[in-house]
Design an enzyme around this catalytic site. Structure first.
Site, short mmCIF file in Angstrom:
data_model
loop_
_atom_site.label_atom_id
_atom_site.label_comp_id
_atom_site.label_asym_id
_atom_site.label_seq_id
_atom_site.Cartn_x
_atom_site.Cartn_y
_atom_site.Cartn_z
N ILE A 173 13.14 -21.09 57.86
CA ILE A 173 13.78 -21.47 56.59
C ILE A 173 15.21 -20.92 56.51
O ILE A 173 16.13 -21.59 56.04
CB ILE A 173 12.93 -20.97 55.40
N ASP A 191 19.92 -10.85 60.85
CA ASP A 191 18.52 -10.90 61.28
C ASP A 191 18.26 -9.66 62.13
O ASP A 191 19.17 -9.13 62.78
CB ASP A 191 18.24 -12.17 62.10
N VAL A 202 16.94 -5.50 57.37
CA VAL A 202 17.28 -5.47 55.93
C VAL A 202 16.36 -4.57 55.11
O VAL A 202 16.56 -4.43 53.91
CB VAL A 202 17.33 -6.89 55.31
N ASN A 211 15.94 -13.93 52.20
CA ASN A 211 14.94 -14.77 52.85
C ASN A 211 14.05 -14.02 53.85
O ASN A 211 12.91 -14.41 54.06
CB ASN A 211 15.68 -15.92 53.56
N SER A 265 7.15 -16.89 47.41
CA SER A 265 6.09 -17.69 48.06
C SER A 265 5.15 -18.15 46.95
O SER A 265 5.13 -17.55 45.87
CB SER A 265 5.32 -16.80 49.04
N TYR A 316 0.86 -9.00 51.64
CA TYR A 316 1.84 -10.09 51.50
C TYR A 316 1.89 -10.57 50.05
O TYR A 316 2.97 -10.68 49.45
CB TYR A 316 1.45 -11.24 52.44
N LYS A 333 5.12 -10.35 47.56
CA LYS A 333 5.75 -11.56 47.02
C LYS A 333 5.62 -11.61 45.50
O LYS A 333 6.52 -12.08 44.80
CB LYS A 333 5.14 -12.81 47.67
N THR A 378 7.15 -23.43 60.33
CA THR A 378 8.13 -22.49 60.91
C THR A 378 7.40 -21.63 61.95
O THR A 378 6.17 -21.65 62.01
CB THR A 378 8.71 -21.54 59.84
N1 NAD Z 1 6.61 -20.55 56.49
C1 NAD Z 1 5.92 -20.55 55.37
O1 NAD Z 1 4.91 -21.24 55.26
C2 NAD Z 1 6.36 -19.72 54.19
C3 NAD Z 1 5.72 -19.92 52.97
C4 NAD Z 1 6.12 -19.17 51.87
C5 NAD Z 1 7.13 -18.24 52.00
N2 NAD Z 1 7.74 -18.06 53.21
C6 NAD Z 1 8.77 -17.05 53.29
O2 NAD Z 1 9.93 -17.61 53.86
C7 NAD Z 1 10.70 -16.57 54.48
C8 NAD Z 1 11.16 -17.06 55.84
O3 NAD Z 1 10.01 -17.27 56.63
P1 NAD Z 1 9.92 -18.35 57.80
O4 NAD Z 1 8.65 -19.08 57.57
O5 NAD Z 1 11.19 -19.07 57.94
O6 NAD Z 1 9.63 -17.36 59.02
P2 NAD Z 1 10.42 -17.02 60.37
O7 NAD Z 1 9.56 -16.01 61.04
O8 NAD Z 1 10.78 -18.27 61.08
O9 NAD Z 1 11.76 -16.35 59.85
C9 NAD Z 1 11.80 -15.06 59.34
C10 NAD Z 1 13.03 -14.39 59.89
O10 NAD Z 1 13.13 -13.09 59.28
C11 NAD Z 1 13.54 -12.19 60.28
N3 NAD Z 1 13.18 -10.82 59.89
C12 NAD Z 1 11.93 -10.29 59.85
N4 NAD Z 1 12.01 -9.01 59.48
C13 NAD Z 1 13.32 -8.72 59.30
C14 NAD Z 1 14.03 -7.55 58.93
N5 NAD Z 1 13.39 -6.39 58.69
N6 NAD Z 1 15.37 -7.61 58.83
C15 NAD Z 1 16.03 -8.77 59.09
N7 NAD Z 1 15.41 -9.91 59.45
C16 NAD Z 1 14.07 -9.88 59.55
C17 NAD Z 1 12.81 -12.66 61.52
O11 NAD Z 1 13.37 -12.12 62.71
C18 NAD Z 1 12.95 -14.18 61.40
O12 NAD Z 1 14.11 -14.64 62.04
C19 NAD Z 1 9.82 -15.33 54.48
O13 NAD Z 1 10.20 -14.47 53.44
C20 NAD Z 1 8.44 -15.90 54.23
O14 NAD Z 1 7.58 -14.96 53.60
C21 NAD Z 1 7.38 -18.78 54.30
#
Ligand code: NAD
Length: 255
Positions: free
Chosen positions: A17, A36, A64, A90, A142, A155, A159, A190
Site C-alpha cells: 500500500i 522503510d 519508524v 503506513n 485497518s 494487531y 490498530k 500485498t
Molecule cells: N494488506 C492488508 O490486507 C492490510 C489490511 C489492513 C491494513 N493494512 C495495513 O496497511 C499497512 C501497509 O501494509 P501492506 O499490506 O502494504 O504490507 P507490506 O508488508 O507490503 O508493507 C509494509 C511495509 O512496512 C515496512 N515496515 C515494517 N516495519 C517497519 C518499521 N519498523 N519501520 C519502517 N518500515 C517498516 C515493511 O518493510 C514494508 O515495506 C500496514 O500498516 C498494515 O497493517 C494492510
C-alpha cells in the site's frame, strides 16, 4: 495534479500500500520522502518509480518505531523541501496469536511498529504544520480497528489504538488547520497478505478465496484502490473531513 508542489512523507513505502500510494501522490504532483526499514527494497522502489519518470522521490532507510530514525526522516524532508504537508503513517506489521499465545516481546514489537511509530511520526511532523496552520495526516489503521478478528490480538489492539489516536489528534489539531484521518482497509493484495496466509497455514489462493467471500463486494482489494483514497484525503477535496475512520473494505464492516 491535486497535490502539485505538496511535500509528503510515506512510511513503509517500499512495498504494498505504501509503494502504490507513493506512486499516486507523485502522479498527483507531490514530492515524496519515502522511508522503510527494508533498505534494499526502498532503493529498488525509488529506482522503479524513476524508471516510470516519477523522480521527485527520495528514500531514507529508517525504523519508524525508533525516535531518532523518525527525526532523521523528517529532517531529510525539511532540509530538502523546507516543510511537510502530508504524512501517511503506513508502516505496519502483522503477527498471529490469541492473547495467551502472544509472547511479551511480540506484543511490544507490534505496539512499537504499528502504534508508537504513528505517535512518533505525528509528534515530530505536527509542530511544523502548526506553524504553517495546515497539513493532512492519514494513518493506515485497518478494519481490525473497528471489527475484532480472531488470532490477531496484538494487531487488533494496535490498530484500535490508531483509531482512537486519530480522533484525539483531530480534536486537538483540526481547529489549527491540520486534518487527521485514518483509513480502515479490508483485506488488500500485498506481501503482508501473502505472509498472513502463510502464518495462518493456509495456501495463498485458498486464503484469497476465503477472504473474498467475507467481503460483500466479492473480492479482496487492490493497492491502487487504497492509494486513491489516501490521495483524496491528502488533497483539498477532503477539506471538510477530519477525525474520520474511513472504511476501504468492499463492505466488510457493513455487516
Ligand atoms: N494488506 C492488508 O490486507 C492490510 C489490511 C489492513 C491494513 N493494512 C495495513 O496497511 C499497512 C501497509 O501494509 P501492506 O499490506 O502494504 O504490507 P507490506 O508488508 O507490503 O508493507 C509494509 C511495509 O512496512 C515496512 N515496515 C515494517 N516495519 C517497519 C518499521 N519498523 N519501520 C519502517 N518500515 C517498516 C515493511 O518493510 C514494508 O515495506 C500496514 O500498516 C498494515 O497493517 C494492510
Amino acid at each position: 495534479m491535486r497535490l502539485k508542489d505538496r511535500i509528503a512523507i510515506v512510511t513503509g513505502g517500499a512495498s504494498g500500500i505504501g509503494l502504490a500510494t507513493t506512486q499516486r501522490l507523485l502522479e498527483e504532483g507531490a514530492s515524496v520522502v519515502l522511508c522503510d526499514i527494508a533498505a534494499r527494497e526502498g532503493e529498488r522502489a525509488v529506482a522503479s518509480l524513476a524508471a516510470q519518470g516519477l523522480t521527485r522521490v527520495a528514500f531514507v532507510a529508517a525504523d519508524v518505531s525508533r525516535s531518532e530514525d523518525v527525526r532523521r526522516v523528517i529532517d531529510a524532508a525539511i532540509s530538502s523541501h523546507g516543510r511537510v504537508d502530508i504524512l501517511f503513517n503506513n508502516a505496519g506489521y502483522f503477527e498471529t496469536g490469541a492473547v495467551h499465545e502472544v509472547p511479551e516481546d511480540e506484543w511490544e514489537r507490534t505496539m512499537a511498529v504499528n502504534l508508537r511509530s504513528v505517535f512518533l511520526c505525528s509528534k515530530y511532523v505536527v509542530p511544523g504544520m502548526l506553524e504553517r496552520g495546515s497539513g493532512s495526516i492519514i494513518h493506515n489503521a485497518s478494519i481490525a480497528a473497528v471489527v475484532g478478528d480472531r488470532s490477531s490480538a496484538a494487531y487488533c489492539a494496535s490498530k484500535g489504538g490508531i483509531g482512537m489516536l486519530t480522533k484525539a489528534m483531530a480534536l486537538d489539531y483540526s481547529p489549527r488547520g491540520i486534518r487527521v484521518n485514518a483509513i480502515c482497509c479490508g483485506e488488500i493484495e500485498t506481501p503482508l497478505f501473502v505472509r498472513e496466509a502463510a502464518q495462518h497455514g493456509i495456501p495463498t489462493a485458498e486464503f484469497r478465496k476465503m477472504l473474498a467471500d467475507q467481503h460483500p463486494i466479492g473480492r479482496i482489494g487492490r493497492v491502487e484502490e487504497v492509494a486513491a483514497v489516501v490521495a483524496f484525503l491528502a488533497s483539498d477535496d477532503a477539506s471538510f473531513i477530519t477525525g474520520a475512520l474511513i472504511p476501504v473494505d468492499g463492505g466488510y464492516s457493513a455487516g
